[in-house]
Design a protein around this motif. Structure first.
Motif, PDB file in Angstrom:
ATOM      1  N   ASP A  30      -2.659  -6.588  -6.108  1.00  0.00           N
ATOM      2  CA  ASP A  30      -3.721  -6.591  -5.374  1.00  0.00           C
ATOM      3  C   ASP A  30      -3.397  -7.405  -3.771  1.00  0.00           C
ATOM      4  OD1 ASP A  30      -5.362  -5.551  -7.097  1.00  0.00           O
ATOM      5  OD2 ASP A  30      -6.261  -7.440  -7.989  1.00  0.00           O
ATOM      6  N   ALA A  31      -2.700  -8.498  -4.042  1.00  0.00           N
ATOM      7  CA  ALA A  31      -2.228  -9.324  -2.667  1.00  0.00           C
ATOM      8  C   ALA A  31      -1.395  -8.312  -1.827  1.00  0.00           C
ATOM      9  CB  ALA A  31      -1.574 -10.540  -3.309  1.00  0.00           C
ATOM     10  N   LEU A  32      -0.594  -7.481  -2.572  1.00  0.00           N
ATOM     11  CA  LEU A  32       0.534  -6.606  -1.866  1.00  0.00           C
ATOM     12  C   LEU A  32      -0.200  -5.554  -1.191  1.00  0.00           C
ATOM     13  CD1 LEU A  32       3.577  -6.520  -1.390  1.00  0.00           C
ATOM     14  CD2 LEU A  32       3.552  -5.269  -3.560  1.00  0.00           C
ATOM     15  N   ALA A  33      -1.401  -5.069  -1.865  1.00  0.00           N
ATOM     16  CA  ALA A  33      -1.863  -4.085  -1.376  1.00  0.00           C
ATOM     17  C   ALA A  33      -2.814  -4.461  -0.044  1.00  0.00           C
ATOM     18  CB  ALA A  33      -2.751  -3.304  -2.214  1.00  0.00           C
ATOM     19  N   GLU A  34      -3.272  -5.676  -0.124  1.00  0.00           N
ATOM     20  CA  GLU A  34      -4.108  -6.170   0.860  1.00  0.00           C
ATOM     21  C   GLU A  34      -3.483  -6.676   2.065  1.00  0.00           C
ATOM     22  OE1 GLU A  34      -6.765  -9.101  -0.713  1.00  0.00           O
ATOM     23  OE2 GLU A  34      -7.137  -7.795  -2.484  1.00  0.00           O
ATOM     24  N   HIS A  35      -2.316  -7.398   1.972  1.00  0.00           N
ATOM     25  CA  HIS A  35      -1.705  -7.948   2.977  1.00  0.00           C
ATOM     26  C   HIS A  35      -0.244  -7.844   3.327  1.00  0.00           C
ATOM     27  CE1 HIS A  35      -5.326 -10.765   2.866  1.00  0.00           C
ATOM     28  NE2 HIS A  35      -5.041 -11.048   1.733  1.00  0.00           N
ATOM     29  N   GLY A  36       0.482  -6.979   2.382  1.00  0.00           N
ATOM     30  CA  GLY A  36       1.866  -6.616   2.591  1.00  0.00           C
ATOM     31  C   GLY A  36       2.949  -7.552   2.109  1.00  0.00           C
ATOM     32  N   PHE A  37       4.016  -7.313   1.957  1.00  0.00           N
ATOM     33  CA  PHE A  37       5.065  -8.269   1.575  1.00  0.00           C
ATOM     34  C   PHE A  37       5.046  -9.620   2.221  1.00  0.00           C
ATOM     35  CE2 PHE A  37       9.293  -9.432   0.915  1.00  0.00           C
ATOM     36  CZ  PHE A  37       9.397  -9.534  -0.502  1.00  0.00           C
ATOM     37  N   ALA A  38       5.116  -9.407   3.619  1.00  0.00           N
ATOM     38  CA  ALA A  38       5.262 -10.488   4.304  1.00  0.00           C
ATOM     39  C   ALA A  38       4.362 -11.658   3.918  1.00  0.00           C
ATOM     40  CB  ALA A  38       5.321 -10.477   5.635  1.00  0.00           C
ATOM     41  N   GLN A  39       3.133 -11.455   3.515  1.00  0.00           N
ATOM     42  CA  GLN A  39       1.824 -12.425   3.292  1.00  0.00           C
ATOM     43  C   GLN A  39       1.902 -12.892   1.829  1.00  0.00           C
ATOM     44  OE1 GLN A  39       0.583 -13.821   6.217  1.00  0.00           O
ATOM     45  NE2 GLN A  39       1.814 -12.318   7.305  1.00  0.00           N
ATOM     46  N   LEU A  40       2.788 -12.454   0.907  1.00  0.00           N
ATOM     47  CA  LEU A  40       2.701 -12.890  -0.238  1.00  0.00           C
ATOM     48  C   LEU A  40       3.005 -13.909  -0.549  1.00  0.00           C
ATOM     49  CD1 LEU A  40       4.324  -9.977  -2.643  1.00  0.00           C
ATOM     50  CD2 LEU A  40       1.952 -10.508  -1.977  1.00  0.00           C
ATOM     51  N   ASP A  41       2.166 -15.041  -1.267  1.00  0.00           N
ATOM     52  CA  ASP A  41       2.446 -16.394  -1.758  1.00  0.00           C
ATOM     53  C   ASP A  41       2.123 -16.563  -3.055  1.00  0.00           C
ATOM     54  OD1 ASP A  41       2.653 -19.259  -0.441  1.00  0.00           O
ATOM     55  OD2 ASP A  41       0.503 -19.392  -1.619  1.00  0.00           O
ATOM     56  N   LEU A  42       3.186 -17.254  -3.777  1.00  0.00           N
ATOM     57  CA  LEU A  42       3.110 -17.224  -5.146  1.00  0.00           C
ATOM     58  C   LEU A  42       1.736 -18.349  -5.608  1.00  0.00           C
ATOM     59  CD1 LEU A  42       6.838 -17.809  -6.280  1.00  0.00           C
ATOM     60  CD2 LEU A  42       5.243 -15.926  -6.321  1.00  0.00           C
TER      61      LEU A  42
END
Length: 204
Positions: A30-42
């Motif tokens: 969900d996070a990847l689809a919404e914000h892209g890889f660069a914005q992923l945060d564990l």
């Protein structure tokens, strides 16, 4: 020690570890689809999945490791091949599966983000290659069966035919913005089938 307190990865499939993994991978997708890889945060993914940050950091460690696991899960969960009795029928089934995936708002955005990340993250690139290797091998027997039926020449590279089906669909997704519909899927399948029958994918 109760199973609920065990370390991640030590509980049989279907236990708490499997539920945690499923929730985290869903949140990561969900996070990847919404914000892209660069914005992923564990930490954000842990919050979304409603699991402890420590569990996520201990189980995956890095965003790239988590995305790699997400791709493994996606490959494992993808639908099995459809066998219709003809090469064109099988390739159309494959093309329509790819088309439905890429046209889906969440899945399409997710694949765009992963492909973009793979250009600069070696581990993500490796995971993406593994994903497609699994999916191509799943569908390759359809072409082998077409060889055995005499629909395409002996010596046809079965995996290359499967790649040729989805390539135009990914091209549309990434470069044109054109609508991905069943007509586009069928056209890709028909082109790949015609090329295969003509011997375009003979090895060597």
């Amino acid at each position: 020690m109760r199973s609920e307190d065990a370390e991640p990865g030590t509980i049989r499939p279907g236990g708490r570890t499997a539920r945690v993994r499923s929730a985290v991978l869903q949140a990561a997708g969900d996070a990847l689809a919404e914000h892209g890889f660069a914005q992923l945060d564990l930490a954000d993914i842990a919050r979304r999945a409603e699991v402890g940050k420590t569990t996520v950091y201990r189980r995956w460690g890095t965003v790239t490791s988590l995305v790699a696991d997400l791709l493994v899960d996606m490959a494992e969960q993808s639908l099995p091949r459809t066998e219709t009795g003809s090469l064109l029928g099988d390739l159309k089934a494959n093309a329509r599966l790819v088309q439905r995936t890429l046209a889906d708002p969440r899945q399409g955005a997710l694949f765009k983000a992963v492909i973009a990340a793979a250009t600069c993250e070696a581990k993500t690139a490796e995971a993406l290659h593994t994903f497609y290797d699994i999916r191509v091998k799943e569908w390759a027997p359809c072409v082998q069966q077409a060889i055995e039926r005499g629909e395409v020449p002996e010596g046809t590279d079965v995996q290359e035919v499967i790649r040729a089906v989805s390539a135009p669909l990914y091209y549309r997704l990434l470069t044109t913005g054109d609508r991905l519909d069943e007509a586009a899927a069928d056209q890709a399948a028909e082109a790949a089938a015609a090329a295969a029958r003509a011997g375009a994918y003979l090895r060597g």
